[in-house]
Design an enzyme around this catalytic site. Structure first.
Site, short mmCIF file in Angstrom:
data_model
loop_
_atom_site.label_atom_id
_atom_site.label_comp_id
_atom_site.label_asym_id
_atom_site.label_seq_id
_atom_site.Cartn_x
_atom_site.Cartn_y
_atom_site.Cartn_z
N SER A 35 0.79 -1.30 -0.15
CA SER A 35 0.21 0.04 0.03
C SER A 35 1.06 1.28 -0.02
CB SER A 35 -0.88 -0.08 1.47
OG SER A 35 -1.56 1.32 1.56
N TYR A 66 -2.75 -1.99 10.21
CA TYR A 66 -2.66 -1.74 8.90
C TYR A 66 -1.39 -1.53 8.34
CZ TYR A 66 -4.05 -1.16 4.12
OH TYR A 66 -4.05 -1.39 2.73
#
Length: 310
Positions: free
Chosen positions: A165, A177
């Site tokens: 990401s 995350y």
């Protein structure tokens, strides 16, 4: 005059790169590719995309419903298997099944896509379990799947594509995350160096903001409300309701940027698997390429200021 020469050289460079990256691996119809997390989102779309391209897709789903729905929209070539990447027995059974499917050909491609995003928020609002539950899927599960299949990929001199990401370069919020995606970047870098002498290529996908099953306003709102509701009265008093509201509005603003078209990500995955010369990293989405990744190179004090204002 010097600028004209520089412009010409730059043009020739991009023309050469365009030509080089258009070269495709032969005999794709004979190659097996395993993709994790195919119930929805990127995994679901790239499974259908590669199936249409003629590859032999092995798609892992978390639920039987997800597997059934995927098979309804694909050819008979595509096969599904139920896998929980946090369960080592489930991963081991999947690896045994894959070995039976590919035989002596090995596994050409592995796409580590399975992931979760929530809960998130200021670190003090979260518990250790909140971090562990995300890391078990996004990082530990990915490593387990890779180690279980790496010998088959090495045998085929194939490809590994790991979904990280932009938040694996620049952490915007607390929780597991961003930490997990930094870990994906680190694992992928070491894996690429380990396997380069065997002809295996490792690519990292760095998506920006896209509308997937893990990235929608309803789910984000519910997660943040649950996190805030579980915070102790002492922490609530310290941060205040205004902080919660600012984070809530910031989250909404970020999700408003999310794009429904997932093809920038899935096309990058496909290129990483099918091109003779895949890229090491693929930044997907204009905000990733033009804002967040450049921001990650800014001096820390400036990057912190911009993120805080966001």
């Amino acid at each position: 005059m010097m600028w004209l020469y520089l412009a010409a050289l730059l043009g020739l460079y991009y023309l050469f790169r365009w030509y080089r990256e258009r070269q495709t691996v032969p005999n794709l119809q004979e190659k097996y590719v395993l993709i994790t997390g195919c119930d929805s989102g990127f995994g679901n779309k790239v499974a259908r995309q590669l199936d249409q391209r003629g590859l032999r897709v092995l798609a892992t789903c978390l639920t039987q419903k997800g597997a059934d729905q995927l098979r309804e929209t694909t050819s008979q070539r595509l096969q599904t298997v139920i896998v929980d990447v946090t369960d080592r027995d489930s991963v081991a059974a999947m690896a045994k099944w894959v070995k039976e499917q590919v035989g002596n050909r090995g596994l050409w491609g592995l796409v580590n896509n399975a992931g979760v995003a929530y809960p998130f928020g200021p670190n003090e609002w979260l518990t250790l379990d909140d971090y562990v539950n995300v890391l078990k899927v996004n990082l530990i599960g990915m490593i387990d799947v890779t180690l279980s299949l790496i010998a088959l990929v090495r045998k085929a001199r194939g490809r590994i594509v790991n979904v990280a990401s932009i938040l694996g370069r620049l952490s915007l919020f607390g929780g597991g995350y961003c930490i997990s995606k930094f870990g994906v970047e680190a694992f992928s870098d070491s894996l690429r160096r380990d396997l380069s002498s065997f002809g295996v290529k490792v690519s990292i996908i760095e998506p920006g903001s896209f509308q997937t099953g893990l990235n929608n306003k309803e789910l984000s709102s519910t997660s943040l409300k649950r996190t805030w509701s579980q915070v102790s009265s002492e922490v609530k008093e310290a941060y205040g309701e205004d902080t919660y509201q600012k984070i809530y509005k910031g989250m909404d603003a970020m999700l408003d940027m999310a794009k429904a078209d997932l093809s920038p990500v899935t096309d990058s995955m496909e290129h990483g698997l099918t091109a003779v010369y895949p890229r090491t990293r693929y930044a997907a989405g204009w905000e990733a390429k033009l804002f967040f990744i450049p921001l990650s190179y800014f001096p820390t004090i400036l990057a912190d200021y911009v993120i805080t204002k966001l």
